[in-house]
Design an enzyme around this catalytic site. Structure first.
Site, short mmCIF file in Angstrom:
data_model
loop_
_atom_site.label_atom_id
_atom_site.label_comp_id
_atom_site.label_asym_id
_atom_site.label_seq_id
_atom_site.Cartn_x
_atom_site.Cartn_y
_atom_site.Cartn_z
N ASP A 58 36.74 41.69 46.68
CA ASP A 58 37.44 40.70 47.50
C ASP A 58 36.70 40.46 48.83
O ASP A 58 36.05 41.37 49.35
CB ASP A 58 38.87 41.21 47.77
N ASN A 83 43.15 33.34 39.59
CA ASN A 83 42.07 32.62 40.27
C ASN A 83 41.92 31.19 39.74
O ASN A 83 41.38 30.32 40.42
CB ASN A 83 40.71 33.33 40.10
#
Ligand code: FPP
Length: 228
Positions: free
Chosen positions: A15, A63
């Site tokens: 991330d 996502n």
């Protein structure tokens, strides 16, 4: 450096690519490209350290809600990695494995993923596992439905074989970069006894030194698996 206790399986939530790029006034796609470069180095470092499995969260099911342009940039990186970079990994005696629901990926990417596995060594002491369009809840639901179809109660070992991660040992250490402290639908079932390591470092900056820091922290943890 004190001797390290090396985890057999490390899983990483990569991330912070977007924020890393934003800090440099660059597009998010540049952050993902830099994240891919960091991932390639991380895999080499993990293999050299004696880790047997490294799982990287490339794309979560969630996502896919991102703008089309960003998804396209990630697809392009997947194409590039699996046509060009994967060869170097094989030359180092490593294998790959892909987990997730690949059915919604563009046809050409599915073909590329399939093709890339044809030249893979049959045996290897290191496996890089790519989680692509992966989500734990959907993985568990699929496994439950397959078990129900079998018509008989299953035990933990049998259930694990219905998961995408069949034959892959549970992660010993899960690393999340980028400052958030959650699993985000990543290996939720498999993480039952994993040690969790969170760092504020954005993934493109997660280098060998950062990885060794995580291994040092892991080495200090006492894993009791519910025992005393
Ligand atoms: C999360 O950061 C990261 C991703 C959604 C993509 C991760 C992919 C890579 C590191 C490269 C992929 C590797 C291959 C083989 C193609 P974010 O964008 O959510 O960061 P932010 O929270 O700062 O916005």
């Amino acid at each position: 450096m004190p001797s390290l206790n090396i985890p057999r399986h490390v899983a990483v939530i990569m991330d912070g690519n977007g924020r890393w790029a934003k800090k440099r006034l660059m597009p998010r796609s540049f952050g993902h490209k830099s994240g891919m470069d960091a991932m390639i180095k991380l895999a080499e470092c993990a293999q050299d350290c004696g880790v047997k499995y490294l799982t990287v969260y490339v794309l979560s099911t969630e996502n896919f809600k991102r703008p089309k342009e960003e998804i396209e940039a990630l697809f392009e990186l997947i194409r590039k990695y699996f046509t060009e970079n994967v060869k170097k990994l094989y030359a180092r005696g490593a294998k790959i494995r892909i987990i997730g629901d690949l059915s919604i990926l563009p046809e050409d990417i599915r073909k590329t993923l399939e093709e890339s596995q044809k030249t893979m060594p049959e045996t290897a002491e290191f496996t890089l596992v790519f989680a692509i369009n992966y989500g734990s809840r959907s993985e568990i639901l699929k496994a439950v439905n397959r078990a129900v179809e079998g018509g008989k109660a299953v035990d933990e070992e049998q259930f694990a074989n219905y998961l995408y991660t069949a034959d892959i040992p549970d992660p010993d250490l899960i690393i999340r970069t980028g400052g958030e402290k959650r699993l985000s639908n990543f290996l939720v079932y498999q993480a039952a006894y994993a040690e969790l390591y969170f760092t504020n470092v954005y993934f493109p900056d997660f280098n060998k030194r950062q990885f060794l820091k995580a291994l040092e922290e892991y080495s200090k943890r006492e894993r009791r698996f519910g025992n005393i």
